[in-house]
Scaffold this active site. Sequence first.
Site, mmCIF file in Angstrom:
data_model
loop_
_atom_site.group_PDB
_atom_site.id
_atom_site.type_symbol
_atom_site.label_atom_id
_atom_site.label_comp_id
_atom_site.label_asym_id
_atom_site.label_seq_id
_atom_site.Cartn_x
_atom_site.Cartn_y
_atom_site.Cartn_z
ATOM 1 C CD GLU A 181 -1.573 -0.183 3.641
ATOM 2 O OE1 GLU A 181 -2.360 -0.846 3.381
ATOM 3 O OE2 GLU A 181 -0.952 0.331 4.817
ATOM 4 C CB CYS A 182 0.663 4.415 0.360
ATOM 5 S SG CYS A 182 0.939 6.101 0.098
ATOM 6 N N GLY A 183 3.490 3.711 -0.258
ATOM 7 C CA GLY A 183 4.821 3.571 -0.564
ATOM 8 C C GLY A 183 5.353 2.076 -1.124
#
Length: 459
Positions: free
Chosen positions: A330-332
């Site tokens: 998720e995300c990064g």
Amino acid sequence: MYIPRFVVAGTHSGVGKTTVSLGLMAALRRRGLSVQPFKVGPDYIDPGLHRVAAGCYSHNLDSWLCPEPELKTTFARYCAGAQVAVVEGVMGLYDGMRYQGELASTAQISKITGTPVVLVVSARGVGRSLAAMVKGYLEFDPKVNMIGVVVNQAGSRSHAELLRHSIEEELGVPVLGVLARHGQLEIPGRHLGLMPASEMPGLPGRLEQLAGIVDEEIDIDRLLSLAGKAPPLDCELPGCDPVVRDVTIAVAMDEAFNFYYQDSLHYLKELGAGLVYFSPLNDTALPQPVNGIILGGGFPEVFLPRLSANRAMRTELKSMARRGVPIYAECGGFMYLCSDIYGMDGISYPGVGLVPGTVKMQNSLSALGYVTGKLQKNCLLGRAGDLIKGHEFHWSTVSGLSPGHAAYSLQGGRGQDGRRDGYTLGNLFASYVHIHWRGNPGAARNFLLACAKYKAGGR
């Protein structure tokens, strides 16, 4: 169960909630008390700072990400054994999910947990008018139990006395302390907020200074007396039946990847998973045996030269994916798995290459807010049409992904409802959305069952 406790709330962001919270945690700990910290809202950086100040993990309290019963039991579970609980609020006291009243606000968390509020106000550029502001916060919701005020950034001793007199004499509200302007103790920041604790080697010394100032300028004995009048916690602590056994999940954890809700990881353990940790920055291989991988958020854009130079880890992750190991990012972590990443300097760096997209950092926020995601196809987290709650906060965009492999159709946050996000294919699920596993129990179980299936020899 009974525990003295208080919420450190603010009139608005930037008023000094984090400084006051950290100072109080450190000062209480210095007195020999066992302090349990909490943070309202979907925050990763402040809990890391809390951990250094209080000496134990901080936990998020978010009434949108987690239903009220789970939130109350989470609060009680981590309060058990502590002598005082300190809850840092989010934004202003009454700020929550947009157009949803008090939902996900500090005020709502205060009422759900029965925790009284200490309001932090800024003294910059104001005199007696500050009493009018405090009066408004005091009367806006009479169900919020406001036990006192801390005035921050007073300009002089006479200024401090004027403010104290105006609030106490005209409103009858205790002023628990007036802090002078101590600019040297401010926590440095970057584009996503404050600097993480892992990147501030001088943080313990800074917190020790702050504890001394808070001990001198805030009446902690009076605060503890008021906090001790909080009602007993009214909830039970139910057990959790494991859904898997002897399943090992490798979790990315280093300076580049450290955005995790601690209770979210604990929930995976409650469901039977064993967690081991690895560093995409420093390690050349994953711990073995591994039955699943989680790559959380963080600041990969700050460490792109080192991440791209670690070819062994990028090759290892691709190899694990080919073997069928379930991978959630998720995300990064999503950014890191992409083919190419353009940093804020405009330079392109190679990513892992499991997601066939190109990441580009922007000069401002690309997305911020709570979202509901509808799964677009049967995947690692569930079946097509299942709904998952989450939060997004990022300064980058991804291009080059096929809509047919999108992970979610999103609602909420910035942008148009129905927009696609992320990438899913086979044993891989990656997107910008941060989720709390306890608030998405179906997704947690599906992920762990996929890991158990891989261990048993299925792909």
